[in-house]
Design a protein around this motif. Structure first.
Motif, PDB file in Angstrom:
ATOM      1  N   ALA A   1       0.826  -1.207   0.000  1.00 11.67           N
ATOM      2  CA  ALA A   1       0.000   0.000   0.000  1.00 11.67           C
ATOM      3  C   ALA A   1       0.860   1.257   0.000  1.00 11.67           C
ATOM      4  CB  ALA A   1      -0.930  -0.003   1.215  1.00 11.67           C
ATOM      5  N   TRP A   2       2.029   1.196   0.670  1.00 11.55           N
ATOM      6  CA  TRP A   2       2.882   2.381   0.747  1.00 11.55           C
ATOM      7  C   TRP A   2       3.567   2.711  -0.575  1.00 11.55           C
ATOM      8  CZ3 TRP A   2       3.143  -1.908   3.898  1.00 11.55           C
ATOM      9  CH2 TRP A   2       4.185  -2.818   3.673  1.00 11.55           C
ATOM     10  N   SER A   3       3.364   1.888  -1.592  1.00 13.48           N
ATOM     11  CA  SER A   3       3.812   2.252  -2.935  1.00 13.48           C
ATOM     12  C   SER A   3       2.932   3.325  -3.554  1.00 13.48           C
ATOM     13  CB  SER A   3       3.791   1.018  -3.851  1.00 13.48           C
ATOM     14  OG  SER A   3       4.709   0.047  -3.431  1.00 13.48           O
ATOM     15  N   LEU A   4       1.716   3.456  -3.070  1.00 16.78           N
ATOM     16  CA  LEU A   4       0.690   4.280  -3.722  1.00 16.78           C
ATOM     17  C   LEU A   4       0.299   5.430  -2.814  1.00 16.78           C
ATOM     18  CD1 LEU A   4      -1.407   1.230  -4.956  1.00 16.78           C
ATOM     19  CD2 LEU A   4       0.243   2.566  -6.293  1.00 16.78           C
TER      20      LEU A   4
ATOM     21  N   PRO B   1      -1.599   5.537   1.673  1.00  8.26           N
ATOM     22  CA  PRO B   1      -2.786   4.829   2.175  1.00  8.26           C
ATOM     23  C   PRO B   1      -2.385   3.878   3.292  1.00  8.26           C
ATOM     24  CG  PRO B   1      -2.119   3.929   0.055  1.00  8.26           C
ATOM     25  CD  PRO B   1      -1.275   5.159   0.294  1.00  8.26           C
ATOM     26  N   ALA B   2      -2.906   4.113   4.471  1.00  3.61           N
ATOM     27  CA  ALA B   2      -2.420   3.396   5.640  1.00  3.61           C
ATOM     28  C   ALA B   2      -3.495   3.333   6.701  1.00  3.61           C
ATOM     29  CB  ALA B   2      -1.179   4.102   6.204  1.00  3.61           C
ATOM     30  N   LEU B   3      -3.268   2.477   7.659  1.00  4.98           N
ATOM     31  CA  LEU B   3      -4.130   2.412   8.830  1.00  4.98           C
ATOM     32  C   LEU B   3      -3.581   3.336   9.913  1.00  4.98           C
ATOM     33  CD1 LEU B   3      -4.862  -1.421   9.052  1.00  4.98           C
ATOM     34  CD2 LEU B   3      -6.132   0.361   7.843  1.00  4.98           C
ATOM     35  N   ASP B   4      -4.445   3.701  10.834  1.00  9.50           N
ATOM     36  CA  ASP B   4      -4.059   4.538  11.962  1.00  9.50           C
ATOM     37  C   ASP B   4      -3.653   3.625  13.121  1.00  9.50           C
ATOM     38  OD1 ASP B   4      -4.773   5.942  14.630  1.00  9.50           O
ATOM     39  OD2 ASP B   4      -4.708   7.581  13.189  1.00  9.50           O
TER      40      ASP B   4
END
Length: 272
Positions: A9-12, A40-43
């Motif tokens: 996800a951290w690619s985008l 785009p990540a979780l908290d």
């Protein structure tokens, strides 16, 4: 079971989580690794406070999530596993994260091994990290989640032999294995290959000595040889494509989507 692809996800970093999941489906992958940072990540606070609710949100993304990246603090050094004063808080957090992973259907969870803290060399850092990991491992096993570490640049774990030493000290521990971190430091690919049997998750991107990330056709990793090594080792997990746009190690200069699709096609061609 054949190795399948995933996307980090951290690619985008300009996407929402829903967009990242959708893009993963659009490019024929349908799987997404998750974490807390870069786009785009979780908290983290929400994962720790309400793992059930966060797991439900992850399941609603509609893609497989094969791996979750948990960082205990806010940097490589903050609350790292080689600092023994962090253990109690880290174990409390990790129990909630492991529960979240089980509820979300995430089979592997990776943490960083730690750094050489003030007054430490690699040997002492390894000793302290091993003790921390021995305490975390049962918490993951209780939730039927595989605990892994990712050896990385700037950790104490910057040689294949040190990695094997850590694995010997923590029976049951596995790796999230990224050849790029070793190649960047100057290790030959055949020197990294002995780690393949210990992988529970794999990151793929191109690299060369001195550069953690390069374009697919400008680096030194022989992906065909790497894939053959993983297959021979019995690896049947995900291959997560991890081209990024980050300030870490100056990985700011590549067209992430183009390189991701180029590497996707290279993996598919080898598998075919």
């Amino acid at each position: 079971m054949a190795m399948q692809l995933s996307l980090t996800a951290w690619s985008l970093r300009a996407c929402t989580l829903a967009e990242a999941a959708g893009l993963s489906r659009v490019i024929g992958i349908g799987a997404l690794d998750l974490g807390y940072f870069y786009g785009p990540a979780l908290d983290r606070a929400q994962v720790l406070a309400a793992p059930e609710r966060e797991a439900e949100a992850v399941r609603a993304l509609g893609v497989d999530v094969p791996n979750f990246y948990h960082l205990f603090g806010t940097s490589l050094g903050d609350r790292n596993l080689a600092e023994p004063g962090n253990r109690e808080r880290n174990e409390q957090d990790f129990a909630a994260v492991a529960r979240f992973c089980r509820l979300a259907g995430i089979p592997t969870l990776f943490v960083l091994p730690g750094i050489c803290n003030p007054g430490q060399g690699r040997g002492e850092a390894l000793k302290q990290s091993a003790e921390s990991l021995r305490r975390l491992l049962p918490l993951a096993q209780r939730e039927d989640v595989q605990l892994t570490v990712e050896p990385h640049v700037h950790s104490f774990l910057e040689s294949p032999q040190l990695v094997l030493d850590l694995l010997d000290a923590v029976p049951g521990l596995k790796l999230t294995l990224d050849y790029a971190h070793f190649v960047c430091l100057g290790w030959r690919q055949d020197e990294i290959d002995p780690l393949a049997p210990h992988a529970a998750h794999v990151h793929l991107r191109q690299a060369r000595p001195g550069a953690l990330q390069t374009k697919v056709h400008q680096g030194t990793i022989n992906f065909e040889a790497q894939l053959a090594t993983l297959k021979a080792a019995g690896y049947a997990g995900r291959l997560s494509l991890e081209f990024v746009h980050q300030d870490y190690m100056d990985t700011l200069h590549d067209d992430v989507l183009t390189e991701t699709i180029t590497l996707r096609d290279k993996v598919r061609a080898w598998q075919a």
